[in-house]
Motif scaffolding. Structure first.
Motif, PDB file in Angstrom:
ATOM      1  N   SER A   1      29.471  39.910  39.999  1.00 45.04           N
ATOM      2  CA  SER A   1      30.845  39.392  40.389  1.00 45.04           C
ATOM      3  C   SER A   1      31.520  39.226  38.225  1.00 45.04           C
ATOM      4  O   SER A   1      33.162  38.564  38.363  1.00 45.04           O
ATOM      5  CB  SER A   1      30.819  37.743  40.419  1.00 45.04           C
ATOM      6  OG  SER A   1      29.984  38.884  41.797  1.00 45.04           O
ATOM      7  N   ILE A   2      30.781  39.050  37.648  1.00 44.11           N
ATOM      8  CA  ILE A   2      31.493  38.302  36.471  1.00 44.11           C
ATOM      9  C   ILE A   2      32.269  39.481  35.642  1.00 44.11           C
ATOM     10  O   ILE A   2      33.130  39.108  35.325  1.00 44.11           O
ATOM     11  CB  ILE A   2      30.249  37.750  35.390  1.00 44.11           C
ATOM     12  CG1 ILE A   2      29.417  36.748  36.013  1.00 44.11           C
ATOM     13  CG2 ILE A   2      30.970  37.487  33.575  1.00 44.11           C
ATOM     14  CD1 ILE A   2      28.679  36.689  34.783  1.00 44.11           C
TER      15      ILE A   2
ATOM     16  N   LYS B   1      43.019  32.112  39.719  1.00 40.61           N
ATOM     17  CA  LYS B   1      42.765  33.613  39.791  1.00 40.61           C
ATOM     18  C   LYS B   1      40.751  34.133  39.802  1.00 40.61           C
ATOM     19  O   LYS B   1      40.238  34.199  40.247  1.00 40.61           O
ATOM     20  CB  LYS B   1      42.710  34.105  38.831  1.00 40.61           C
ATOM     21  CG  LYS B   1      43.332  35.763  38.463  1.00 40.61           C
ATOM     22  CD  LYS B   1      43.538  36.309  39.786  1.00 40.61           C
ATOM     23  CE  LYS B   1      44.007  37.760  39.968  1.00 40.61           C
ATOM     24  NZ  LYS B   1      45.021  38.291  40.897  1.00 40.61           N
ATOM     25  N   PHE B   2      40.350  33.169  38.699  1.00 40.02           N
ATOM     26  CA  PHE B   2      39.243  33.088  38.803  1.00 40.02           C
ATOM     27  C   PHE B   2      37.987  32.621  40.215  1.00 40.02           C
ATOM     28  O   PHE B   2      37.091  33.990  40.406  1.00 40.02           O
ATOM     29  CB  PHE B   2      37.786  32.229  37.527  1.00 40.02           C
ATOM     30  CG  PHE B   2      36.949  32.425  37.435  1.00 40.02           C
ATOM     31  CD1 PHE B   2      36.333  33.751  36.194  1.00 40.02           C
ATOM     32  CD2 PHE B   2      35.875  31.442  38.106  1.00 40.02           C
ATOM     33  CE1 PHE B   2      34.808  33.126  36.369  1.00 40.02           C
ATOM     34  CE2 PHE B   2      34.339  31.387  37.612  1.00 40.02           C
ATOM     35  CZ  PHE B   2      34.160  32.704  37.049  1.00 40.02           C
TER      36      PHE B   2
ATOM     37  N   VAL C   1      38.254  50.165  42.566  1.00 43.34           N
ATOM     38  CA  VAL C   1      38.518  49.679  43.228  1.00 43.34           C
ATOM     39  C   VAL C   1      38.843  48.126  44.023  1.00 43.34           C
ATOM     40  O   VAL C   1      39.476  47.065  44.507  1.00 43.34           O
ATOM     41  CB  VAL C   1      37.639  49.963  44.805  1.00 43.34           C
ATOM     42  CG1 VAL C   1      36.638  49.075  44.552  1.00 43.34           C
ATOM     43  CG2 VAL C   1      38.490  50.436  45.607  1.00 43.34           C
ATOM     44  N   GLN C   2      37.861  47.191  43.090  1.00 37.88           N
ATOM     45  CA  GLN C   2      37.060  45.932  43.400  1.00 37.88           C
ATOM     46  C   GLN C   2      38.285  44.889  42.090  1.00 37.88           C
ATOM     47  O   GLN C   2      38.901  43.614  42.699  1.00 37.88           O
ATOM     48  CB  GLN C   2      36.204  45.117  43.548  1.00 37.88           C
ATOM     49  CG  GLN C   2      35.015  46.038  44.416  1.00 37.88           C
ATOM     50  CD  GLN C   2      33.957  45.188  43.886  1.00 37.88           C
ATOM     51  OE1 GLN C   2      33.312  44.056  44.087  1.00 37.88           O
ATOM     52  NE2 GLN C   2      32.659  46.597  43.097  1.00 37.88           N
ATOM     53  N   ILE C   3      39.325  45.682  41.337  1.00 35.28           N
ATOM     54  CA  ILE C   3      39.582  44.825  39.902  1.00 35.28           C
ATOM     55  C   ILE C   3      41.132  45.274  40.235  1.00 35.28           C
ATOM     56  O   ILE C   3      41.811  44.746  40.642  1.00 35.28           O
ATOM     57  CB  ILE C   3      39.201  45.586  38.872  1.00 35.28           C
ATOM     58  CG1 ILE C   3      37.916  45.030  38.430  1.00 35.28           C
ATOM     59  CG2 ILE C   3      40.826  44.971  38.154  1.00 35.28           C
ATOM     60  CD1 ILE C   3      37.325  45.862  37.880  1.00 35.28           C
ATOM     61  N   VAL C   4      41.534  47.085  40.535  1.00 34.34           N
ATOM     62  CA  VAL C   4      43.398  47.129  40.662  1.00 34.34           C
ATOM     63  C   VAL C   4      44.068  46.549  41.375  1.00 34.34           C
ATOM     64  O   VAL C   4      44.969  46.003  41.090  1.00 34.34           O
ATOM     65  CB  VAL C   4      43.333  48.913  40.412  1.00 34.34           C
ATOM     66  CG1 VAL C   4      44.374  48.984  40.518  1.00 34.34           C
ATOM     67  CG2 VAL C   4      42.059  49.062  38.818  1.00 34.34           C
ATOM     68  N   PRO C   5      43.586  46.366  42.712  1.00 34.07           N
ATOM     69  CA  PRO C   5      44.460  45.781  43.720  1.00 34.07           C
ATOM     70  C   PRO C   5      44.684  44.688  43.670  1.00 34.07           C
ATOM     71  O   PRO C   5      45.541  44.087  44.085  1.00 34.07           O
ATOM     72  CB  PRO C   5      43.647  46.201  44.672  1.00 34.07           C
ATOM     73  CG  PRO C   5      42.500  47.930  45.070  1.00 34.07           C
ATOM     74  CD  PRO C   5      42.308  47.118  43.500  1.00 34.07           C
TER      75      PRO C   5
ATOM     76  N   VAL D   1      37.759  41.112  34.048  1.00 28.80           N
ATOM     77  CA  VAL D   1      38.658  41.940  34.025  1.00 28.80           C
ATOM     78  C   VAL D   1      39.904  41.474  34.601  1.00 28.80           C
ATOM     79  O   VAL D   1      40.803  41.950  33.733  1.00 28.80           O
ATOM     80  CB  VAL D   1      37.764  43.394  34.606  1.00 28.80           C
ATOM     81  CG1 VAL D   1      39.305  44.122  34.254  1.00 28.80           C
ATOM     82  CG2 VAL D   1      36.526  43.625  33.041  1.00 28.80           C
ATOM     83  N   THR D   2      39.777  40.916  35.891  1.00 28.30           N
ATOM     84  CA  THR D   2      40.874  41.120  36.725  1.00 28.30           C
ATOM     85  C   THR D   2      41.618  40.145  35.640  1.00 28.30           C
ATOM     86  O   THR D   2      43.277  40.209  36.103  1.00 28.30           O
ATOM     87  CB  THR D   2      40.519  40.870  38.551  1.00 28.30           C
ATOM     88  OG1 THR D   2      39.784  41.751  38.868  1.00 28.30           O
ATOM     89  CG2 THR D   2      41.734  40.592  38.856  1.00 28.30           C
ATOM     90  N   VAL D   3      41.394  38.965  35.571  1.00 23.86           N
ATOM     91  CA  VAL D   3      41.613  37.544  35.306  1.00 23.86           C
ATOM     92  C   VAL D   3      42.183  37.935  33.689  1.00 23.86           C
ATOM     93  O   VAL D   3      43.366  37.654  33.887  1.00 23.86           O
ATOM     94  CB  VAL D   3      40.929  36.274  35.133  1.00 23.86           C
ATOM     95  CG1 VAL D   3      41.577  34.932  33.861  1.00 23.86           C
ATOM     96  CG2 VAL D   3      39.771  35.418  36.374  1.00 23.86           C
ATOM     97  N   LEU D   4      41.680  38.878  33.070  1.00 21.50           N
ATOM     98  CA  LEU D   4      42.792  39.483  31.964  1.00 21.50           C
ATOM     99  C   LEU D   4      43.827  40.029  32.567  1.00 21.50           C
ATOM    100  O   LEU D   4      45.057  39.843  31.068  1.00 21.50           O
ATOM    101  CB  LEU D   4      41.634  39.911  31.170  1.00 21.50           C
ATOM    102  CG  LEU D   4      40.135  39.107  30.272  1.00 21.50           C
ATOM    103  CD1 LEU D   4      39.344  40.140  29.654  1.00 21.50           C
ATOM    104  CD2 LEU D   4      41.205  38.074  29.835  1.00 21.50           C
TER     105      LEU D   4
END
Length: 292
Positions: A82-83, A219-220, A159-163, A88-91
């Motif tokens: 999760s972290i 977002k977090f 698949v959890q990050i890019v979309p 990565v998604t937030v950044l």
């Protein structure tokens, strides 16, 4: 008269602080209940819920629920996943959404109003309506990695990050904030010969601290609390996040003490992140908000 005014001001200030303290206590109660319940055996936990003992460290207090929770599920793996995914998604989201907002506000190009309106329209579309089409799409996407060319993104971090990187709300927050910045700063930088990238990086973004904090926190929380999408695209335990891991504690016999222990553990990163950005978050609420 001055003395009466001072007394009234002091009274109003005292009442304000009392109200704020009461609100804070109300919000803290669930956390205290969760922490205290995680230290009690199930029978005592259920008995204490009918009294104030539920908020007090009384009775048979121990860390047994935490030991049992680690035995039941790989909590460390879930928290790490999760972290990693959330960070990565937030950044990436802050970078790409701020760049998109910069182009909408400062760069004049044909169709930008229509494009911005189209992006904002996505805010009224529930994720559930696009989840299945998106699942079918990512299940057939190619990827070039260490194993060579592979097809399908299921059971991966990407698949959890890019979309989830770009979203209309984050772009909207940046657009609203950038519109309030003095346009003369950008014009002066352009006159001096600065490129658009230099204006973005050296002029605009150093002033965007408050909106960065706001967008990062929102977002977090959204990413850390993801459940539906990871449940659909991740079947491998090694890639599951904390919210999907919660279902481990509702299989067979439910141990409520272990559930509370698990919730206490996965709440720690959220509290740490919020406390780290607390000052910037308060400044962002005061200086930006969401303006119509």
């Amino acid at each position: 008269m001055a003395q009466i005014a001072d007394d009234n001001h002091g009274l109003r200030l005292a009442v304000r602080y009392v109200v704020l303290i009461l609100i804070a206590v109300i919000f803290i109660f669930p956390l205290v209940f969760m922490l205290m319940s995680s230290l009690k055996p199930d029978q005592q936990l259920l008995q204490d819920t009918s009294s104030l003992r539920a908020f007090l460290p009384v009775g048979d207090i121990s860390l047994n629920n935490y030991y049992a929770a680690f035995d039941r599920a790989p909590i460390g793996t879930f928290v790490f996943n999760s972290i990693l995914v959330t960070g990565v998604t937030v950044l990436l989201s802050l970078l790409l959404c701020s760049m998109a907002a910069f182009s909408f506000v400062f760069i004049d190009w044909r169709g930008r109003s229509f494009a911005l309106g189209l992006i904002l329209a996505t805010l009224i579309v529930p994720f559930e309506t696009i989840a299945i089409p998106l699942l079918l799409f990512v299940s057939k996407l190619p990827w070039i990695g260490m194993e060579g060319l592979t097809w399908g993104w299921l059971n991966t971090y990407r698949v959890q990050i890019v979309p989830m990187i770009a979203d209309g709300l984050t772009i909207f927050l940046f657009v609203q904030y950038f519109r309030d910045l003095p346009g003369e700063l950008v014009e002066a930088a352009r006159v001096e010969g600065a490129s658009w990238w230099q204006v973005y990086r050296k002029v605009v973004m150093p002033l965007a601290g408050p909106v960065l904090a706001t967008a990062a926190i929102l977002k977090f929380l959204a990413m850390y609390n993801q459940y539906l999408w990871p449940l659909m695209v991740v079947q491998n335990e090694s890639y599951r996040p904390v919210m999907v891991g919660l279902q481990y504690f509702f299989q067979l016999n439910i141990a409520w003490g272990e559930v509370m222990a698990y919730l206490s553990l996965i709440t720690v990163p959220v509290l740490a992140f919020y406390l780290y950005l607390q000052k910037a978050f308060i400044a962002s609420i005061a200086s930006t908000g969401v303006k119509g």
